[in-house]
Design a protein around this motif. Sequence first.
Motif, PDB file in Angstrom:
ATOM      1  N   UNK A  84       0.832  -1.192   0.000  1.00 54.51           N
ATOM      2  CA  UNK A  84       0.000   0.000   0.000  1.00 54.51           C
ATOM      3  C   UNK A  84       0.865   1.239   0.000  1.00 54.51           C
ATOM      4  N   UNK A  85       0.355   2.318  -0.584  1.00 53.67           N
ATOM      5  CA  UNK A  85       1.112   3.574  -0.696  1.00 53.67           C
ATOM      6  C   UNK A  85       0.297   4.720  -0.119  1.00 53.67           C
ATOM      7  N   UNK A  86       0.915   5.516   0.735  1.00 56.71           N
ATOM      8  CA  UNK A  86       0.273   6.708   1.303  1.00 56.71           C
ATOM      9  C   UNK A  86       0.971   7.936   0.728  1.00 56.71           C
ATOM     10  N   UNK A  87       0.184   8.839   0.125  1.00 50.72           N
ATOM     11  CA  UNK A  87       0.714  10.047  -0.499  1.00 50.72           C
ATOM     12  C   UNK A  87      -0.024  11.264   0.039  1.00 50.72           C
ATOM     13  N   UNK A  91      -2.420  13.719  -4.725  1.00 51.33           N
ATOM     14  CA  UNK A  91      -1.308  13.160  -5.492  1.00 51.33           C
ATOM     15  C   UNK A  91      -1.402  11.636  -5.605  1.00 51.33           C
ATOM     16  N   UNK A  92      -2.618  11.157  -5.716  1.00 54.76           N
ATOM     17  CA  UNK A  92      -2.837   9.708  -5.722  1.00 54.76           C
ATOM     18  C   UNK A  92      -2.249   9.037  -6.964  1.00 54.76           C
ATOM     19  N   UNK A  93      -2.112   9.768  -8.063  1.00 60.63           N
ATOM     20  CA  UNK A  93      -1.699   9.151  -9.318  1.00 60.63           C
ATOM     21  C   UNK A  93      -0.233   9.385  -9.655  1.00 60.63           C
ATOM     22  N   UNK A  94       0.590   9.680  -8.668  1.00 67.25           N
ATOM     23  CA  UNK A  94       1.978   9.998  -8.955  1.00 67.25           C
ATOM     24  C   UNK A  94       2.701   8.829  -9.622  1.00 67.25           C
ATOM     25  N   UNK A 124      -4.684   8.691   0.079  1.00 72.21           N
ATOM     26  CA  UNK A 124      -4.321  10.095   0.247  1.00 72.21           C
ATOM     27  C   UNK A 124      -4.451  10.516   1.712  1.00 72.21           C
ATOM     28  N   UNK A 125      -3.334  10.995   2.248  1.00 72.42           N
ATOM     29  CA  UNK A 125      -3.341  11.489   3.623  1.00 72.42           C
ATOM     30  C   UNK A 125      -3.607  12.985   3.618  1.00 72.42           C
ATOM     31  N   UNK A 126      -4.607  13.463   4.353  1.00 73.35           N
ATOM     32  CA  UNK A 126      -4.853  14.912   4.456  1.00 73.35           C
ATOM     33  C   UNK A 126      -3.678  15.584   5.172  1.00 73.35           C
ATOM     34  N   UNK A 159       3.988  -1.246   3.531  1.00 72.87           N
ATOM     35  CA  UNK A 159       3.461   0.108   3.321  1.00 72.87           C
ATOM     36  C   UNK A 159       4.598   1.036   2.924  1.00 72.87           C
ATOM     37  N   UNK A 160       4.345   1.867   1.910  1.00 74.07           N
ATOM     38  CA  UNK A 160       5.278   2.922   1.517  1.00 74.07           C
ATOM     39  C   UNK A 160       4.617   4.266   1.765  1.00 74.07           C
ATOM     40  N   UNK A 161       5.413   5.246   2.186  1.00 73.25           N
ATOM     41  CA  UNK A 161       4.911   6.596   2.458  1.00 73.25           C
ATOM     42  C   UNK A 161       5.756   7.586   1.667  1.00 73.25           C
ATOM     43  N   UNK A 162       5.096   8.420   0.855  1.00 71.59           N
ATOM     44  CA  UNK A 162       5.815   9.405   0.042  1.00 71.59           C
ATOM     45  C   UNK A 162       5.034  10.701   0.027  1.00 71.59           C
ATOM     46  N   UNK A 163       5.429  11.643   0.876  1.00 69.90           N
ATOM     47  CA  UNK A 163       4.738  12.921   1.000  1.00 69.90           C
ATOM     48  C   UNK A 163       5.569  14.035   0.364  1.00 69.90           C
TER      49      UNK A 163
END
Length: 684
Positions: A84-87, A91-94, A124-126, A159-163
């Motif tokens: 899973x990816x959190x952005x 930016x969900x479609x990066x 998508x993280x607010x 899980x990957x996180x890319x903000x």
Amino acid sequence: MRFATDTGGTFTDLVVEDDDGSITLHKASTVPSDPVSGVLDALTVAATARGLTLRDLLARADSFIHGTTHAINAIITGNAARTGLIVTQGHRDILLFREGGRTEPFNHTVAYPKAYVARALTFEAPERLLADGTVQTPLDEAAVVEILARMREQKVEAVAVALLWSTLHPAHELRIGELIERHLPGVPYSLSHKVNATLREFRRASSAAIDASLKPLMTRYLGSLSDRLAAEGFGGKVMVLTSAGGMVEAAEVAAAPIRIINSGPSMAPVAGRHYANREGGWRTAIVADTGGTTYDISLVSDGRVPMTRDLWIGEPYRGHLAGYPSVDVKSVGAGGGSIASLDAAGLLHVGPQSAGSTPGPACYGRGGTLPTVTDACMVLGYLDPDYFLGGAMTLDADASRTAIAENVADKLGMSVEDAAWSILDLATENMVQAIQELTVNQGIDPSDAVLIGGGGAAGLNSVFIARRLGCKRLLIPETGAAMSAAGAMISDITGEFAATVHTTTAAFDNDRVAAAIDRLRRDAEQFAQRTGTPGEIEFIAEARYEGQAWDIDVPLTSTNFATQQDIQAFRHAFDAMHEQIFTIRDPGSAVELIGLRARIRCPARADGAFLLKEDPEAATAMRKRPVYFAGEGWVDTQILRWDAVPTDTDFAGPALIESPFTTVVVDPAARFRRSAAGALLIEA
């Protein structure tokens, strides 16, 4: 005693270094379903050769160095973890949009590549941090907890996180990491600013996603490797080769497995540099490693192993961008196991499909029925069916003839020998085209370089490759049959650390740059402390002209930017590097510094040189057998054992030089000699 292994698609190579500095080579078939078994098989072969049990051999060693394609194979075959990816919100479609670019921009029949993480598993993280650190949207922790609950429901395994702007201001990524640990205990995760501290959003997200997806798999694999070695009596350190041409301890790799995507192939250029310096001090070397599945090529110029941050898994723009620093190696689907076939129009193709180790070429007698490059060489008389792997494996010459006759020769109405030569000739052409593309793109004339052939199948057609390229000098090292494993034996323990820093020569922020350099130096020194070996730190600037889309790497001779003279020295170094790569410089534009990297190398052995232990009982009597050459037909050819060839003596072709692990084909037009160190030097 030390071991170095490289797990290829067909064979697992092993180099054993004894306490006196001498080395021996060993091979065993790779076991695709359980690569560790192939490693243990190779170690058993080495133990048997010494009259020891596997336990006794392993008990004598203090270091085990491992190169593996397990990580990249998992991605290619779709066996990586469900990730899973959190952005940042919006930016969900990066991973879908990428950075643009197409291999064939006007070929719209090519499907748009799929994102590495499916949109359904991207959340998508607010939150929103600006480049200056201003909090535009605070992190909504309750929303993140809800996202993690949905991930649990969808059985996410990593899980990957890319903000946005996390490389400059990582607070939100760090907090999400804490929430993952609390609400998804035991699920591995990767934070983009720790995995790949680059300014570019897509590359960070892609790196983090790939890294996270590999963590469960590589933790199990490396744990299994370490445990099974320990169970057999090994008590030393397990080191793993990295994409950057070095090695690190297995525990560090499990925490950041993206480091080893290009693990094995990265070592061939390291070995190639060593042999180029030792045998002739050539300025430019084309290093080619022929395996069972791929033909890996790289350029070593002025003693520098080439590096890239554009490491693609699969085809460029159609595969997945790792975005992590790696030795620059180009691979094509051409190797000893490459399968020959005819298309609907009757045209011959060789590769990229490979027979691998199972079932392997038809001559292996393991159920393979399709003709391969190895089968072609068997038909042409290049291989001795009774001396493959030093006689440990007997080949079936009749099976090779049958496979080529039924699948190629009969359908094209030609003799089996002509069909076999056509297969080898086409494989050679594929390899030549790959080398020409690599050299011409960098402004290098192949005729000015030395071609270094490595891999068990390299000797079968390297003379033909060199002649087509115009290379007058061909070098086959004495350890060439296991060149990547040999490179591992002389590689250093390496670590790489990065920081995002943005400033410009028009208004240089020395305080920010100095702080970043100090931080990178501390990270590198702490890495050296963990290894227990002092190392040398190299700093690299990622810079570009103002307004440019892409940056280049500039090695820094000084990390001091206190004065205007220091800044101008950096500016001149950038201009020179830009001109070397692109043939132009732009003195009217300011230079932007966008990132810094520190690379530390800690020597793993006192001396980079080693000597292959020779076989004192190698046959010296000259033998002959008929060998097929295009334009010549069947020619009585002298058969020489590698260790029995006198050194510093010129010989004329045709000849076959055999060792237990490779055969070098020298056609009638070539000449060769064996150097004092044991390598073959051939004039094509």
